[in-house]
Design an enzyme around this catalytic site. Sequence first.
Site, short mmCIF file in Angstrom:
data_model
loop_
_atom_site.label_atom_id
_atom_site.label_comp_id
_atom_site.label_asym_id
_atom_site.label_seq_id
_atom_site.Cartn_x
_atom_site.Cartn_y
_atom_site.Cartn_z
N GLU A 22 2.33 5.73 -9.82
CA GLU A 22 3.69 5.82 -9.27
C GLU A 22 4.63 6.58 -10.20
O GLU A 22 5.77 6.17 -10.43
CB GLU A 22 4.24 4.41 -8.99
CG GLU A 22 3.42 3.59 -8.01
CD GLU A 22 3.24 4.27 -6.66
OE1 GLU A 22 4.06 5.13 -6.30
OE2 GLU A 22 2.25 3.96 -5.98
N THR A 50 -2.25 10.75 -3.36
CA THR A 50 -2.96 11.35 -4.49
C THR A 50 -4.27 12.01 -4.08
O THR A 50 -5.01 11.48 -3.26
CB THR A 50 -3.25 10.26 -5.54
OG1 THR A 50 -2.01 9.65 -5.90
CG2 THR A 50 -3.89 10.85 -6.78
N GLY A 96 -5.18 3.10 -2.68
CA GLY A 96 -5.70 1.74 -2.60
C GLY A 96 -6.17 1.37 -1.22
O GLY A 96 -5.61 1.83 -0.21
#
Lengths: 685, 685
Positions: A422, A138, A177
């Site tokens: 997701e 992303t 993350g």
Amino acid sequence: MMDKARKAASFNTYELTCLIHGGADIVKQRRAAFNRVEKLTGTLDPSKLPCSYGNMDREQAYDEGLEWGKAAFEDGITHKHTIFDNITPRYVLSNASPFGLTTVMFIPTLRLQATAEQRAKWLPLAESGKINGAYCQTELGHGSFVRGIETTATLDTNTDEFVIHSPTLSSTKFWPGAIGFSCTHSIVVARLIIRNKDYGPHLFMVQFRSLSDGLPLRGIDLGDIGLKMSYNGTCNGYATFKNVRIPRSDMLMGNASVSPEGEYKKSPHAKLSYATLVYVRTVIVRAVAFQLAQALTIATRYSIVREQGLGPNGLATTESALIDYKSQYYRLLTLTSKAYAILFASRTCDAEYAILRKQQDAGNHGGLPYNHTLAAGLKAWATQAASDGAEDARKCCGGQGYLMTSGLPEIVASVTATATFEGENYVLWQQVGRYLFKLIDTLADRKPIEPKMNYLADGWAHFSWMSPLATWRPSDGCVHVIHEPCSARGEQFLDANVQLSIYRHRALRLIFSAYTALRSSSLPPAEAWNEHMMNIINVARAHVEFVVLQEFVSHTSTLPASPMKTVLVNLRSLFALSTITNPASINAISFIEDGYLSLSQLSTIRDLVNSLLDKLKPEIVALTDAWDFTDASLCSAIGMKDGNAYETLMNWTRQIPINVNAKKDGGVYKSGWDGWIDPVLRARL
Amino acid sequence: MMDKARKAASFNTYELTCLIHGGADIVKQRRAAFNRVEKLTGTLDPSKLPCSYGNMDREQAYDEGLEWGKAAFEDGITHKHTIFDNITPRYVLSNASPFGLTTVMFIPTLRLQATAEQRAKWLPLAESGKINGAYCQTELGHGSFVRGIETTATLDTNTDEFVIHSPTLSSTKFWPGAIGFSCTHSIVVARLIIRNKDYGPHLFMVQFRSLSDGLPLRGIDLGDIGLKMSYNGTCNGYATFKNVRIPRSDMLMGNASVSPEGEYKKSPHAKLSYATLVYVRTVIVRAVAFQLAQALTIATRYSIVREQGLGPNGLATTESALIDYKSQYYRLLTLTSKAYAILFASRTCDAEYAILRKQQDAGNHGGLPYNHTLAAGLKAWATQAASDGAEDARKCCGGQGYLMTSGLPEIVASVTATATFEGENYVLWQQVGRYLFKLIDTLADRKPIEPKMNYLADGWAHFSWMSPLATWRPSDGCVHVIHEPCSARGEQFLDANVQLSIYRHRALRLIFSAYTALRSSSLPPAEAWNEHMMNIINVARAHVEFVVLQEFVSHTSTLPASPMKTVLVNLRSLFALSTITNPASINAISFIEDGYLSLSQLSTIRDLVNSLLDKLKPEIVALTDAWDFTDASLCSAIGMKDGNAYETLMNWTRQIPINVNAKKDGGVYKSGWDGWIDPVLRARL
């Protein structure tokens, strides 16, 4: 009160626990693992205020995540289990852990997309924790639309390297993350550029930090994206690359590959990369079933001990427990039926994925479109059901549900994220719709379709026989022809086949009607799609709800006769029937807008829902206990197993640092009083 | 892109701003007040990271609340306005401010329930800020059910005092705003006990803290209840009383009173105390309209500048703005129509309350039941619509909407609280149902009812003429008799009267059917109520939605012809029609389950919704701009007026303390790396 409610159950709770977790051995193993980790993190003692509730500044939240994450990750390696590979000891997806991306994204991606040599090099390091991996896709300007990724990886044939670069502000990697401060390496999605030719997004292994001191490597700028609604135990981060050089051999070449001379070899199967997506979504579906069950466990226990008002219509003489109000057990039990519906659907999703992987290893990728659609649809449906459901369970606890110490806000905030990441749900719904319409195109060409989707073929045969496309009235976008009203009466609505027929009719009608409207539209394709988008989303949801009911039926009907089976079958009927009449149901009018169900049939269904609720009410504590959540994993003052909500709540409240410190000053928050309140009182206004 | 989208509007935004706020003078006054407070709190500069986003530990959050609260409270006194009496400069209800309870609860309660002497003594002190008042009702064990309150106020005739006492753990006052550390005085709800006789809950003025040093007075234990989902700028607290003595004259005796000898004089009108509730709920209805509009302002602006994917069905050649996807502007515009629906309904609610107060001052309390029901119903409906809507607007922003810096999580978390406090919504729905059924009992007795509810009388006449109760089939709980299908076709559905007739038919059918089922039930009253509770809640919601549409019609139809009126009328039609067909609508099947609308009529309605959406799309930025939110009040990196979402987001992100500190160490979060990550990397597992 808790004991009484617990004893009211007609079945053996442990038996259901084993069914939920997949066997007594796994239950035993899980209990041991949770106990070790909770001991290690000092969260076993329920009388101690969990530190995150005392304060939650950015650093403390991350520190706590590091502590939990390390304990869970190392427990898995030391004791050789995968329990915390996908979820944290609080039942949040592992991307909530600074060490979680390595198990949930990094390792699976290597397995699927790296070469044998690359796997031999990286997997042992990752699996033993000698490196901490992440997955960077992303960007600030690009989420679900992967093809829009702007980061570039340009081949330099002179040095046999790729140059990773962030050309624009919007190309900044944003959200991945563990990249803020935790990961050492990351797989980076970047556009492959060879001799100014753009080959689109590919995967590259990039070391982010020095293993010795954690400093970012030259040209890489890393940081945290700040406080989120939840997931604050990890450092979702941003990353920019300034001409960062990596060996050509660090492109993941399991599928597509690039030679030293810059020859590009296409992936044998372009869609293979989707396997990771399918995998992650199956993980999400299972996880949100448990998160919804967590919220329901807390809300159910609190509803047993909480008294409020003089019963329905205020006609009782003593205060009644919340659970005795119809609206309360209607909400809790219908949501409980959804949690089980998601769980059973996730079982199918897992099994199908296992089959797919076997086929793919044998070089057969034919099952991918079906599996991709199944996982996408279930992910969209389950995450919405779990997010809305957890929030409603929270509201069932009134003011107490608004307190962080109830544990509910954190659960709601973490589960609601799954509706977005997701694959954003509205994007996924449309992918499902696209797949369904393609299948009907195939049927229209008199070609066979994926056997697992044969209910479409049956519907099509039925429908195309009854009226050729030509004779249609797409003007009002409705299929009138395949409409024969439901003939069921009374208790027949408790029959699984009747329930399935209602869901099937609704799905087929919506699918064929939207298909016809779309294919016969005079608008350009894109505009036609936009014009009918809301219907297409309804189509996808109706199909998925049919599948969910189907799996609920198949997983319960195959059980041997037992009190537990009886309860689960009633729960399935509650799910099937309340989804039609529940005021909160999404697009419920599509069950009846064509007159398939009459007003008196709906009234019968409502009566049956009422009697199912009364049958299931005594089982409600056992149905939530069965998920086997530890007090520490719920982290709730009002949802502990012993039901001592008020005692625990006040006990925790008095331990909150601002109170402890104020007590030292005699009960005043000194800085606030002197700085702000006293001046107001003395101001001459 | 923002400018282009802004210029696309067909009407004058400022004209709508004046309509929303009630005139140009008020707009001018508000802008000045916001500017002063934002200057004073240093939040005017949009390039500076708002401190609450850097960190949010308990103390910092409260400190920030004190600063904002003081600035707003003092600005109102200094500049003689009431702008911040009910909302904070962030548009949250004033109970989010440590100084807010005094204006939103303390002063209004004194005005309504204190004697002239008591008002003369306390009001000047409260209005000038020399004391900071709160309102203590909710207890650990007792919320919406006020009669359950356990705190006691026992008369001691020897000393002419009341003794305030907390007899149990569950009697601990828990939740009241500002009592943790901020208030100096509070009105306390306690059971009046005279000579062992319990007269039920009454109001008492209790000083909590010394005005000199803020220390709690003897016998009073005070503290904070800890972190909440929002409202952390104030100290919702707990309070226990150990035989705290107050003068008998400090019971609020405007209504009920107690003589020195202990003679109790009943309130002339027991229900007068409800006036405060009605008032607070009208305040809430108005406030949530603005909070929903805040979320929509941010989401709309972000949807204009955010690009995602290749347009509908991925058929475009360049990336498209989010706003161009039907699902996106369907959600944003239908939610926008709800924000305006709430706003106009709140206007009526305010006007009705003003009339009620006049009547009550003249000793006439006859209007109370109607007003109480109107405010309760609108509070329940508006807070649910605003909570669900704000969350959906947040989801419209994808991952960015999950970041605190987007401003959306805080808005969602604060608005969702309104569904719970000041009357939990499920409790309120049932109060509305009870009122409706009472009116029908009255009609059945051939007596007149409240004229403002005459649509029930008309329905009753129609219905009772068509079939006496006797000939009914309550067995299936449906009214078949008053069912004549809707005859409207095509554009007729854009007619306000047609829209009203659909909502009216639905409300009447549900009301009479539930009434008949309930009154003809063979079950004991309480069980009958529980059996039909979900239907009763549907009945109440259908009635309120009819009222909301009615007010939307009345407030728009009376406007002089103008481009603005055209837009608002289209917005009203969008609200009326999309509420029927929106998949997210609550209990939409009740519009059609009796066949009142056919499949092809629904299809027509869906087509009209589509064309209304396309008509309104160019107005979307103006429709949100019109609420006139300052950048500081939105506090959103992605929702600023200039539309520079990515620049502001990255600029704020780099200012987050954890990033600033890590930069000093070369880009590593030292304590975390050394304490947790490095040990994992080096562990030999």
